[in-house]
Write a protein that holds these residues in place. Structure first.
Motif, short mmCIF file in Angstrom:
data_model
loop_
_atom_site.label_atom_id
_atom_site.label_comp_id
_atom_site.label_asym_id
_atom_site.label_seq_id
_atom_site.Cartn_x
_atom_site.Cartn_y
_atom_site.Cartn_z
N LYS A 71 52.38 27.26 39.16
CA LYS A 71 52.40 28.25 40.24
C LYS A 71 53.69 28.13 41.05
N GLN A 72 54.06 29.20 41.73
CA GLN A 72 55.21 29.18 42.62
C GLN A 72 55.00 28.09 43.68
N GLY A 73 56.04 27.30 43.92
CA GLY A 73 55.91 26.19 44.86
C GLY A 73 55.40 24.91 44.22
N GLY A 74 54.99 25.01 42.95
CA GLY A 74 54.51 23.84 42.22
C GLY A 74 55.67 22.99 41.72
N ARG A 75 55.35 21.82 41.23
CA ARG A 75 56.40 20.89 40.80
C ARG A 75 56.38 20.62 39.31
#
Length: 198
Positions: A125-129
């Motif tokens: 997901k967006q913002g995931g690492r």
């Protein structure tokens, strides 16, 4: 039968049962990531370690024998890991499903490296690492593990370029000592990165 499936058939864990040192040392960077995918996960040592830290983990590999050993190791450590038989070169991956993804020493031909890494980034997901340790093109001289073909090793400049669209939290290339079972032992030349997906 693929060579990885053959390699993992023996009862011994060829890369050991302990997590990769980079994953272990930097696991705090994943603490806000409840749901993690572990790609090219082999016999499951990193997936089981992350599950022991309270994460929900799905291990992807294309060797059924490796996934079976992942499940055995999880049982032994009293944790749960989902397994998915997947060829990262050919199969589709979920899109924007996971809070984070890891891959340790996943080996792919040069022409397909970027596509595989992009698929892994896309699964988060967006913002995931996304967190990886890979053998660099300089590893051939070290004889401490990894592919014996230059084509299956990674150029640090390529990796940096593929990370650049995202927030780079950690980027390192250079020598590391690795003691991971019989096949990864001694001084090695690796690339490590942690990025936050934009």
């Amino acid at each position: 039968m693929n060579t990885w499936n053959q390699r993992f058939l023996e009862s011994e864990y060829v890369y050991g049962e302990q997590p990769n040192a980079f994953i272990k040392d930097y696991v705090s960077f994943l603490k806000e990531s409840p749901n993690i995918a572990a790609y090219a996960e082999g016999e499951g040592r990193n997936a089981v370690f992350l599950a022991s830290k309270g994460h929900t983990v799905t291990a992807y590999d294309y060797a059924q024998s490796g996934l079976a050993k992942t499940e055995e190791l999880a049982q032994k450590q009293h944790v749960s890991v989902q397994t998915r038989l997947t060829d990262l070169l050919l199969d589709e991956l979920p899109v924007e499903k996971y809070d984070a993804a890891i891959m340790v020493f996943g080996h792919f031909p040069l022409q397909q490296q970027q596509a595989v890494i992009q698929k892994i980034i896309d699964s988060v997901k967006q913002g995931g690492r996304i967190m990886m340790e890979l053998y660099s093109i300089y590893q051939l001289a070290y004889a401490s593990g990894g592919p014996q073909q230059l084509d299956f090793l990674y150029d640090p400049k390529d990796i940096l370029q593929w990370c650049e669209p995202h927030k780079i939290i950690h980027f390192f290339t250079g020598e590391q000592i690795r003691h991971e079972g019989a096949l990864h032992t001694g001084l090695a030349h690796t690339i490590q990165f942690i990025i936050e997906k934009k």
